[in-house]
Design a protein around this motif. Structure first.
Motif, PDB file in Angstrom:
ATOM      1  N   LYS A   1      -8.172 127.619  85.993  1.00  0.00           N
ATOM      2  CA  LYS A   1      -9.445 128.284  85.748  1.00  0.00           C
ATOM      3  C   LYS A   1     -10.314 127.482  84.790  1.00  0.00           C
ATOM      4  CE  LYS A   1      -8.342 133.164  86.601  1.00  0.00           C
ATOM      5  NZ  LYS A   1      -8.203 134.509  85.983  1.00  0.00           N
ATOM      6  N   SER A   2      -9.711 126.947  83.745  1.00  0.00           N
ATOM      7  CA  SER A   2     -10.462 126.189  82.746  1.00  0.00           C
ATOM      8  C   SER A   2     -11.082 124.942  83.357  1.00  0.00           C
ATOM      9  CB  SER A   2      -9.550 125.807  81.576  1.00  0.00           C
ATOM     10  OG  SER A   2      -9.074 126.948  80.909  1.00  0.00           O
ATOM     11  N   ASN A   3     -10.277 124.189  84.076  1.00  0.00           N
ATOM     12  CA  ASN A   3     -10.796 122.949  84.664  1.00  0.00           C
ATOM     13  C   ASN A   3     -11.803 123.224  85.774  1.00  0.00           C
ATOM     14  OD1 ASN A   3      -9.343 120.618  83.296  1.00  0.00           O
ATOM     15  ND2 ASN A   3      -7.597 121.905  83.855  1.00  0.00           N
ATOM     16  N   ASP A   4     -11.607 124.338  86.512  1.00  0.00           N
ATOM     17  CA  ASP A   4     -12.595 124.719  87.524  1.00  0.00           C
ATOM     18  C   ASP A   4     -13.931 125.081  86.884  1.00  0.00           C
ATOM     19  OD1 ASP A   4     -10.712 124.279  89.456  1.00  0.00           O
ATOM     20  OD2 ASP A   4     -10.228 126.405  89.763  1.00  0.00           O
ATOM     21  N   ALA A   5     -13.850 125.607  85.640  1.00  0.00           N
ATOM     22  CA  ALA A   5     -15.064 125.974  84.906  1.00  0.00           C
ATOM     23  C   ALA A   5     -15.631 124.790  84.125  1.00  0.00           C
ATOM     24  CB  ALA A   5     -14.761 127.140  83.964  1.00  0.00           C
ATOM     25  N   LYS A   6     -15.147 123.587  84.416  1.00  0.00           N
ATOM     26  CA  LYS A   6     -15.597 122.359  83.756  1.00  0.00           C
ATOM     27  C   LYS A   6     -15.274 122.341  82.267  1.00  0.00           C
ATOM     28  CE  LYS A   6     -17.394 121.257  87.723  1.00  0.00           C
ATOM     29  NZ  LYS A   6     -16.648 120.349  88.622  1.00  0.00           N
ATOM     30  N   VAL A   7     -14.200 123.049  81.891  1.00  0.00           N
ATOM     31  CA  VAL A   7     -13.692 123.006  80.522  1.00  0.00           C
ATOM     32  C   VAL A   7     -12.377 122.231  80.572  1.00  0.00           C
ATOM     33  CG1 VAL A   7     -12.870 124.339  78.538  1.00  0.00           C
ATOM     34  CG2 VAL A   7     -14.760 125.210  79.939  1.00  0.00           C
ATOM     35  N   PRO A   8     -12.358 120.975  80.131  1.00  0.00           N
ATOM     36  CA  PRO A   8     -11.126 120.173  80.206  1.00  0.00           C
ATOM     37  C   PRO A   8      -9.970 120.865  79.486  1.00  0.00           C
ATOM     38  CG  PRO A   8     -12.994 118.792  79.632  1.00  0.00           C
ATOM     39  CD  PRO A   8     -13.481 120.209  79.539  1.00  0.00           C
ATOM     40  N   CYS A   9      -8.874 121.044  80.195  1.00  0.00           N
ATOM     41  CA  CYS A   9      -7.727 121.776  79.644  1.00  0.00           C
ATOM     42  C   CYS A   9      -6.436 121.116  80.105  1.00  0.00           C
ATOM     43  CB  CYS A   9      -7.776 123.235  80.106  1.00  0.00           C
ATOM     44  SG  CYS A   9      -6.416 124.267  79.507  1.00  0.00           S
ATOM     45  N   ASP A  10      -5.514 120.904  79.183  1.00  0.00           N
ATOM     46  CA  ASP A  10      -4.195 120.356  79.501  1.00  0.00           C
ATOM     47  C   ASP A  10      -3.214 121.482  79.806  1.00  0.00           C
ATOM     48  OD1 ASP A  10      -5.196 117.840  78.964  1.00  0.00           O
ATOM     49  OD2 ASP A  10      -4.438 117.791  76.912  1.00  0.00           O
ATOM     50  N   LEU A  11      -2.143 121.148  80.494  1.00  0.00           N
ATOM     51  CA  LEU A  11      -1.058 122.090  80.775  1.00  0.00           C
ATOM     52  C   LEU A  11       0.212 121.585  80.109  1.00  0.00           C
ATOM     53  CD1 LEU A  11       0.137 124.547  82.372  1.00  0.00           C
ATOM     54  CD2 LEU A  11       0.585 122.944  84.239  1.00  0.00           C
ATOM     55  N   VAL A  12       0.858 122.447  79.343  1.00  0.00           N
ATOM     56  CA  VAL A  12       2.099 122.073  78.663  1.00  0.00           C
ATOM     57  C   VAL A  12       3.127 123.174  78.885  1.00  0.00           C
ATOM     58  CG1 VAL A  12       3.222 121.536  76.465  1.00  0.00           C
ATOM     59  CG2 VAL A  12       0.883 120.745  76.885  1.00  0.00           C
ATOM     60  N   THR A  13       4.199 122.842  79.610  1.00  0.00           N
ATOM     61  CA  THR A  13       5.346 123.744  79.730  1.00  0.00           C
ATOM     62  C   THR A  13       6.590 122.959  79.340  1.00  0.00           C
ATOM     63  OG1 THR A  13       5.881 123.212  82.036  1.00  0.00           O
ATOM     64  CG2 THR A  13       4.183 124.880  81.671  1.00  0.00           C
ATOM     65  N   GLY A  14       7.724 123.613  79.350  1.00  0.00           N
ATOM     66  CA  GLY A  14       8.945 122.910  78.976  1.00  0.00           C
ATOM     67  C   GLY A  14       9.268 121.753  79.886  1.00  0.00           C
ATOM     68  N   GLU A  15       8.872 121.849  81.164  1.00  0.00           N
ATOM     69  CA  GLU A  15       9.228 120.831  82.150  1.00  0.00           C
ATOM     70  C   GLU A  15       8.061 119.950  82.576  1.00  0.00           C
ATOM     71  OE1 GLU A  15      11.612 124.408  82.139  1.00  0.00           O
ATOM     72  OE2 GLU A  15       9.536 124.180  82.784  1.00  0.00           O
ATOM     73  N   GLU A  16       6.858 120.230  82.093  1.00  0.00           N
ATOM     74  CA  GLU A  16       5.697 119.556  82.672  1.00  0.00           C
ATOM     75  C   GLU A  16       4.603 119.326  81.637  1.00  0.00           C
ATOM     76  OE1 GLU A  16       3.133 120.032  86.811  1.00  0.00           O
ATOM     77  OE2 GLU A  16       4.048 121.804  85.894  1.00  0.00           O
ATOM     78  N   ARG A  17       3.944 118.175  81.730  1.00  0.00           N
ATOM     79  CA  ARG A  17       2.736 117.875  80.964  1.00  0.00           C
ATOM     80  C   ARG A  17       1.690 117.364  81.953  1.00  0.00           C
ATOM     81  NH1 ARG A  17       6.415 119.279  78.307  1.00  0.00           N
ATOM     82  NH2 ARG A  17       7.060 118.681  76.192  1.00  0.00           N
ATOM     83  N   VAL A  18       0.565 118.050  82.046  1.00  0.00           N
ATOM     84  CA  VAL A  18      -0.520 117.631  82.922  1.00  0.00           C
ATOM     85  C   VAL A  18      -1.772 117.501  82.067  1.00  0.00           C
ATOM     86  CG1 VAL A  18      -1.901 118.148  84.960  1.00  0.00           C
ATOM     87  CG2 VAL A  18       0.501 118.828  84.887  1.00  0.00           C
ATOM     88  N   TYR A  19      -2.365 116.315  82.088  1.00  0.00           N
ATOM     89  CA  TYR A  19      -3.546 116.058  81.271  1.00  0.00           C
ATOM     90  C   TYR A  19      -4.805 116.179  82.118  1.00  0.00           C
ATOM     91  CZ  TYR A  19      -0.204 114.268  77.878  1.00  0.00           C
ATOM     92  OH  TYR A  19       0.842 114.147  76.993  1.00  0.00           O
ATOM     93  N   ALA A  20      -5.845 116.774  81.532  1.00  0.00           N
ATOM     94  CA  ALA A  20      -7.127 116.898  82.222  1.00  0.00           C
ATOM     95  C   ALA A  20      -7.814 115.545  82.328  1.00  0.00           C
ATOM     96  CB  ALA A  20      -8.014 117.901  81.485  1.00  0.00           C
TER      97      ALA A  20
END
Length: 801
Positions: free
Chosen positions: A234-253
């Motif tokens: 939702k954040s990235n769709d709204a043009k708000v750069p947002c990273d994702l951090v979980t125990g198994e995954e890191r996704v950078y905007a």
């Protein structure tokens, strides 16, 4: 899953204790470990006495024939051991000496053990130190008093009980009465706390997220990967750069992997050091969760944000207000009402023939999921299936299939996994049962009626705002459950009374410094037994941590690595995943990297689409193994180097599992037709309909139920009856009479508690070169699933062991 591993450094070791593990001592610890609301501080503010049964004296060997001369005998004369023994017994019986011992930390138990060791050391030693020899000689000659032995006795006691010198330090380390002080960065700023309170589908989280998106920087903390992923998108769709951090995954905007000003994470992964303008803590009522509550406490007290937006049930308002009072921060409460009406119907479904498009049947066991879905498709209807152990991608695909107005799938069969993390277009929620297995605050399994909080969370999924259904409905499958459901829904939600705490890695590190000979499991036990909390907090259940600590205890790892492995997010009911963790740890201890090729050999990749439910369950376990590898790869990058390759095949496996779930009824039919595959799902509880339990529903039944596998899906009533404890006990006694001389393996096969496949897995364990300790650990895993009545002493009786 549950925990975030923090770096640990091994401090220099000191002389420590040998600690008794398990048995009565461990049993005595459990109430203390799980005492949710009892303080460890006495009414007058004094600390409670330590549980000295945890400590076993360090043995001191008597001095043998020394090469050096006996200085004491040269200065006086050789000791008469008979006379010495009489005087030592006089010393032990003196009340004054016992009082002196108590003043120095020796309770009756420690005093007795210390004296036995002291007496044995003197009597069996060929010589003692010169000063002790002279004192003993004077006492025997009538020139001294037995009380003169006390300094020597106390010196000996502190040698065999080193805890006597560090008890004050241990108490200070385990003092949990001021958690706000653990987060100095958060205390250094004045935070604004805004509580968005309301039921499901009230828009409370929406308003918090809008503020999150408008801020210059922000962090979203949710209980599930699916929720974190949703906010990330939702954040990235709204043009708000947002990273994702979980125990198994890191996704950078950002493509260059620069950190974005916004981040969406699972709550265990939130940073308490990074400053933000806005923080959102979702599902705050989970602060009372017996296993994971500590993560919400940590986020609430420790996040460095100018505004903290807390979302959840109104039942948590009072506790959050009290907690913030201790930090000097005020709470602004914003109440929300449900956006669409929710109606409890006056009639039950009673038959699957009465299903309508948009219906969702909620089950609390996999057996019921399989049975209901097969019956639905037997009526020519197509259904989607969602349950907790499915990979996130498969859950999303099943949700998408159900929500698609052009898809013929109009019925959903699901567990309470739909309560959070999925947007579903449901018209009517149908409870197949109103009882479910739970884990209480003591870590014990119970089967009880669902709580009001759980019922509202699930029922609230019907009639979601913005969906094609403007009104939600809720009912039950069976008529006699409907009145009980109405009672549950009409009860007020019980207030959240306390927030969870968990020993920090730094605290365990300091305990290990003082008690270097203790196992990690025992360190945790001792910590909890000495911990002091006030009425606003409780110590979370640490059984999962201790299970893993015991399972890998025989593997040589340093404290930091051992701690990280023990915080790994896995379901201990899955033998394949647990044995994989063992192999990971053993390979890691040899300093041998766990490569992609090594992992593929272990899981036998590539894997084919499942043909039975049993094969589908195994694929789900393999998916969990990939999660485990990825989780460890972020903590030990050099030892788990192939995260990218593993993530690629995990996506392929997700597709394979999706195919299996789409054909789930075919798999069920195949499972009942193929010999040896009938036992596909095992359960710890018979989950047939039951009357509502008259006892009070526990305030802590928010814990996620553990799903296990392995019982035939056909003729559920008969299968459940045969799986009851009474039935198993009767069969076991009868079998002991008639087959008492047979091997244990044969007996278990006859009783249906062990399958040929399980035997093959254990045999494979041998072929792969597993050590005896690892086979025993595997036996422990099986004990937790099907072989719960076996002792470890019985396991080696299996023929191939």
């Amino acid at each position: 899953m549950r925990r975030c591993a923090w770096p640990l450094l091994r401090l220099p070791a000191r002389a420590g204790l040998v600690l008794r593990h398990g048995g009565a001592a461990a049993a005595r610890l459990r109430p203390a470990a799980a005492s949710s609301f009892s303080s460890s501080v006495g009414g007058d503010g004094s600390s409670r006495a330590p549980d000295t049964s945890l400590f076993v004296p360090v043995p001191l060997k008597p001095v043998g024939d020394a090469a050096e001369e006996d200085v004491g005998a040269e200065l006086t004369r050789p000791l008469d051991k008979g006379e010495v023994l009489k005087n030592l017994n006089k010393f032990y019986k003196r009340k004054e000496i016992q009082r002196l011992g108590a003043d120095n930390g020796l309770d009756a138990r420690l005093f007795h053990q210390a004296f036995i060791s002291f007496r044995k050391y003197i009597i069996e030693s060929s010589s003692v130190s010169a000063d002790l020899h002279i004192i003993l000689n004077d006492i025997c000659c009538g020139a001294g008093h037995v009380d003169d032995l006390f300094p020597f006795f106390l010196r000996h006691a502190k040698q065999i009980f080193p805890m006597l010198d560090c008890m004050d330090d241990l108490r200070k380390i385990s003092d949990l009465r001021l958690p706000p002080n653990w987060y100095p960065d958060a205390r250094a700023i004045q935070r604004k706390i805004i509580f968005h309170a309301g039921p499901t589908n009230s828009g409370k989280t929406y308003h918090a997220i809008q503020r999150f998106l408008s801020a210059k920087s922000g962090i979203y903390c949710g209980p599930l990967k699916l929720l974190a992923h949703e906010i990330f998108q939702k954040s990235n769709d709204a043009k708000v750069p947002c990273d994702l951090v979980t125990g198994e995954e890191r996704v950078y905007a950002n493509e260059d992997a620069r950190q974005a000003p916004h981040v969406a994470c699972t709550i265990e992964m939130c940073s308490t050091n990074t400053p933000y303008e806005v923080a959102v803590i979702d599902e705050i009522q989970m602060i009372r969760d017996p296993a994971r509550g500590w993560a919400w406490t940590r986020a609430l007290l420790g996040l460095c944000a100018e505004e903290i937006h807390v979302c959840g049930e109104a039942a948590a308002i009072d506790l959050v207000t009290e907690l913030m009072y201790t930090t000097g921060e005020e709470v602004e409460v914003r109440n929300y009402k449900r956006l669409t009406p929710l109606t409890v119907l006056d009639y039950a479904l009673e038959s699957l023939d009465n299903l309508r498009p948009g219906d969702c049947i909620v089950c609390f066991s996999k057996n019921d999921i399989y049975s209901v879905s097969r019956q639905i498709e037997a009526r020519g209807l197509e259904c989607a299936v969602i349950y907790g152990s499915l990979p996130p991608g498969t859950k999303l695909e099943q949700a998408k299939k159900f929500n698609d107005p052009d898809d013929p799938c109009k019925i959903l069969v699901a567990t309470d996994a739909i309560g959070m993390g999925l947007n579903l277009c449901i018209r009517r929620i149908i409870f197949n049962s109103i009882v479910k297995p739970t884990i209480n605050e003591k870590g014990e399994k119970e089967i009880d009626s669902i709580t009001t909080s759980q019922a509202l969370q699930i029922a609230g999924r019907a009639g979601r705002y913005g969906s094609s259904f403007k009104q939600g409905e809720v009912t039950t499958m069976h008529r006699d459950d409907l009145m009980q459901l109405k009672e549950i829904l009409n009860e007020p939600v019980r207030p959240v009374k306390a927030a969870g705490l968990h020993p920090t890695p730094e605290q365990i590190e300091m305990f290990a410094y003082h008690l270097p000979d203790a196992t990690l499991s025992n360190l945790i036990d001792i910590f909890v037994s000495l911990s002091q909390v006030d009425g606003l907090y409780f110590v979370c259940n640490i059984d999962d941590f201790k299970f893993l600590a015991d399972m890998i205890q025989h593997i040589p790892l340093n404290l930091r690595s051992r701690y990280v492995f023990c915080t790994a997010p896995l379901n201990r009911k899955e033998p394949f995943v647990c044995t994989t963790l063992l192999k990971f740890a053993r390979q890691f201890s040899r300093n041998e990297p766990l490569t992609f090729d090594w992992l593929c050999r272990h899981i036998k990749w590539p894997l084919a689409a499942p043909k039975t439910i049993k094969e589908l369950v195994h694929l789900e376990a393999v998916h969990d193994v990939f999660d485990l590898y990825l989780w460890l790869s972020y903590r030990f990058m050099d030892m788990f180097p192939d995260a990218v390759l593993v993530r690629d095949i995990q996506k392929k496996l997700d597709d394979i599992i999706q195919v299996g779930v789409c054909n789930i009824t075919k798999l069920i039919r195949a499972s009942t037709a193929v010999p040896g595959t009938a036992e596909v799902v095992s359960e710890d509880f018979p989950l047939s309909r039951t009357k509502r339990d008259t006892r009070a529903v526990s305030d802590h039944h928010g814990a996620k139920s553990t799903e296990a596998f392995s019982i035939p899906v056909e003729v559920l009533g008969e299968r459940r009856a045969k799986n009851s404890k009474a039935y198993r006990s009767a069969v076991r006694q009868e079998d002991m009479k008639s087959h008492g001389r047979g091997s244990l393996a044969s007996r278990l096969l006859r009783e249906g508690l062990l399958t040929q496949e399980m035997l093959r897995q254990l045999e494979t364990c041998l072929k792969l070169g597993c050590t005896r300790d690892e086979r025993t650990s595997y036996a422990v895993i099986l004990t937790c699933q099907e072989l719960h009545y076996l002792t470890l002493g019985e396991m080696p009786q299996l023929k191939f062991l």
